[in-house]
Scaffold this active site. Sequence first.
Site, short mmCIF file in Angstrom:
data_model
loop_
_atom_site.label_atom_id
_atom_site.label_comp_id
_atom_site.label_asym_id
_atom_site.label_seq_id
_atom_site.Cartn_x
_atom_site.Cartn_y
_atom_site.Cartn_z
N HIS A 1 45.08 46.29 34.99
CA HIS A 1 44.37 44.90 34.79
C HIS A 1 44.08 44.48 33.37
O HIS A 1 43.57 43.67 32.94
CB HIS A 1 43.08 44.72 35.84
CG HIS A 1 43.10 44.61 37.19
ND1 HIS A 1 43.70 45.65 38.00
CD2 HIS A 1 42.96 43.43 38.02
CE1 HIS A 1 43.83 45.24 39.29
NE2 HIS A 1 43.20 43.77 39.22
N GLU B 1 52.49 36.12 44.79
CA GLU B 1 52.88 35.63 43.66
C GLU B 1 54.72 35.44 43.58
O GLU B 1 54.87 34.28 42.86
CB GLU B 1 52.47 36.62 42.55
CG GLU B 1 51.21 36.66 42.26
CD GLU B 1 50.42 37.71 43.00
OE1 GLU B 1 51.01 38.16 44.03
OE2 GLU B 1 49.13 37.73 43.30
C1 TPP Z 1 49.52 40.96 43.17
C2 TPP Z 1 48.00 40.63 42.77
N1 TPP Z 1 47.26 39.38 42.85
C3 TPP Z 1 46.20 39.13 42.84
C4 TPP Z 1 45.36 40.06 42.83
C5 TPP Z 1 43.52 39.58 42.64
N2 TPP Z 1 43.11 39.89 43.78
C6 TPP Z 1 42.61 41.16 43.81
S1 TPP Z 1 41.92 41.62 45.45
C7 TPP Z 1 42.42 40.16 46.04
C8 TPP Z 1 42.15 39.91 47.43
C9 TPP Z 1 42.66 40.65 48.46
O1 TPP Z 1 41.94 40.56 49.61
P1 TPP Z 1 42.61 41.56 50.97
O2 TPP Z 1 44.00 42.11 50.84
O3 TPP Z 1 42.35 40.88 52.21
O4 TPP Z 1 41.68 42.88 50.67
P2 TPP Z 1 40.00 42.94 50.64
O5 TPP Z 1 39.60 42.67 49.25
O6 TPP Z 1 39.52 42.01 51.37
O7 TPP Z 1 39.85 44.25 51.17
C10 TPP Z 1 43.02 39.38 45.17
C11 TPP Z 1 43.49 37.95 45.25
C12 TPP Z 1 45.59 41.25 42.55
N3 TPP Z 1 44.72 42.45 42.33
N4 TPP Z 1 46.95 41.67 42.59
#
Ligand code: TPP
Lengths: 328, 462
Positions: free
Chosen positions: B265, B196
Amino acid sequence: MARKPEPRPNVSKDELLKYYREMLLIRRFEEKAGQLYGMGLIGGFCHLYIGQEAVVVGLEAAAKEGDKRITSYRDHGHMLACGMEPKGVMAELTGRIGGYSKGKGGSMHMFSREKHFYGGHGIVGAQVPLGAGLAFADRYLGNDNVTFTYFGDGAANQGQVYETYNMAELWSLPVVFVIENNQYAMGTSVKRSTKSTTLYERGVAYGIPGEQVDGMDVLAVKAAGEKAVAHCRAGKGPYILEMMTYRYRGHSMSDPAKYRTREEVEKIRTEKDCIEHVRDLLTQGGLASDEDLKAIDKEIKALVNEAAEFSKESPEPPVAELWTDITV
Amino acid sequence: MATQVLMPALSPTMEEGTLARWLVKEGDTVKSGQVIAEIETDKATMEFEAVDEGIIGRLLVAEGAAGVKVNTPIAVLIEEGEDASSVADAPSSAPATAKSESDERPAAAVAAVPAAPAPVQPAKGWPHADLPEGAQTKTMTVREALREAMAEEMRAAPNVFLMGEEVGEYQGAYKISQGLLDEFGSKRVVDTPITEHGFAGIAVGASWGGLRPIVEFMTFNFAMQAIDHLINSAAKTLYMSGGQMGSPIVFRGPNGAAARVGAQHSQDYAAWYAAIPGLKVAMPWSAADAKGLLKTAIRDNNPVIFLENEIMYGRSFEVPVGDDFTIPFGKASIVREGRDVTLVSFGIGVSHALAAAEELAKEGIEAEVINLRTLRPIDYDTVLASVQKTNRCVTVEEGFPVGSIGDHLASTIMQRAFDWLDAPVVTCTGKDVPMPYAANLEKLALITPAEVVAAVKSVCYR
Ligand SMILES: Cc1ncc(C[n+]2csc(CCOP(=O)(O)OP(=O)(O)O)c2C)c(N)n1
Ligand SMILES: [Mg+2]
């Protein structure tokens, strides 16, 4: 193509049974959580850990009392693996007073000082500097504890990860950065989010050693964990472990998972499943019979059912809880 | 023993869905994990897996059935040797209206939507009335309205582009950008990594370089990673450059509480951004607001913070047809007229205010409901004129009480209309606590119509 039969360090039957039991507990717990979500007993976001069990179970096997852990919202497995009670975790998922955060945190936000589990964080990447901060405190206090800081392949693109790498190496912080590379961040595959897809190599720019590990093989995870932990405890600073793993379910409960095929998921499940792997080692090595394993299955099922019952029966938090724990 | 398979909740806000397709038939043996049906929510079509293994004894809900409530039994699983006919009948509540036209909204969904504002007698005429007088309208959801606003503006101006997490191939985390990648291609619908702070800065730079970015934050909670660029880079540059260059950019996404997603959230940032000179801040309530305000935001030459609400995405409203419908910033709308008290709100708060007004009317209190629509600038004139008529004011918002928009309005009203007030201005807000996860506590933390009713009675001394 099944897993390569690699030469194994001498693992005892008891050790293998312990991994089997711990991984199975996480698997069954998560399946139950999925069911309770479908019944409306769990709300909001609920990110299941199914498929990735070997990562936390293997690393916990390399940890000692006093070591800390911190992770993202996909946290149920980490909590169970570090010895937190299934009942307390499940009751937090249902938002009840018997939960680890008295129902006030939910699936993504649980903590246990007793087990040195520092959350449960909802903001992608935020746990990385926090984990390094825990390690900073340990170094400052002069003990030999290590902090396991878990984050995803998606989180690995956040800027604060690299700010943290720089300081962690600069100050020789005893932190193991564990990248759980399950290939996807929501619907974005690693290839669609970066051109440097070997994530552990990014540590090189900061002088942090690291390696890629088969995160579906609990023994490989444990061996890598021991190496990383030894590096940290010797005062040599941080270490990066990139765990190659896979999540079988959608990102959270509301993910239609159109970004990958069912075949892709099926292939990993049949060829690489971490629980089947240990099961095979046990049965093929003549260390356990099907009956022995069935007995464990039954025992785990009972444990999970008990947690589910508790999570339904535990009352909602009293209204006064709305106003407590805001400041001390 | 036979087990019932229940309609699952597939998202935090799902209350019902459509059973789009059965992938099994009666008599089939299923394994746990096998996909047995496709279920459509307002966001997506999801595969539904069997949890237990067994034989499909009965299918209780016909394929195509819409409006199937979460937890309704949809099938019965039996074990080998068990007789399907012995299985108790499904509860009669199971709605099985097969093959209902997909565009017909299930009755229950309509009921869940707060009563549409009663037709307004536009005393002062557009833009104060909710819709332009005599406008031809069509019904659409807030989600569709936002999408249409972006698509129209992107067609009109080649330098407008959309950037954010999952906006392209995934079709939007909340499906706002669905179809935009197909129409505009990956040059103009840009998927970003989860970065972001970085991509917000890149977008601000691009706005200086002659483009007009629309940045989608998956939710505004994650904009906190980027807030430095929103405020220090986007909002202040026009001033710091002595008017040479500004940032024509829109930052948009869902803001405020969704349902049961906990403290990190669920936060309403309205008052935060409204405090910053150099920004404009819009917060739509209806689909017409969403479309008209977003088009204005994209055309505006300043950084605009555009605060949407996940719970409102699926709700339907009348929206004027045509590409030229816009809503100017700084013009509130009066969504319900009344003489006894002025309710000032914005975003989802307007729904609460309208529900309260409905209740109050039953007791003979006629509330005037003002939808601010933009929080910077704020339409003080409409608020003050109404307060001069009703002599009482209650503000309604979801955010924290300290430093709220209501606080700011109360002080403005006190300074500019003190002599007209018959009672202190009362501010209704969310509670002064992080959002709890537990269902009962979450309800208490949020602002409710009942609290608004009580506040109005207190200022009416009833
Ligand atoms: C700063 C932020 N941006 C976006 C999100 C929304 N979001 C939650 S989980 C996620 C994906 C994260 O993927 P990864 O780091 O690969 O972890 P995984 O879910 O695969 O365990 C996103 C975009 C968030 N929670 N926080
Ligand atoms: Mg991932």
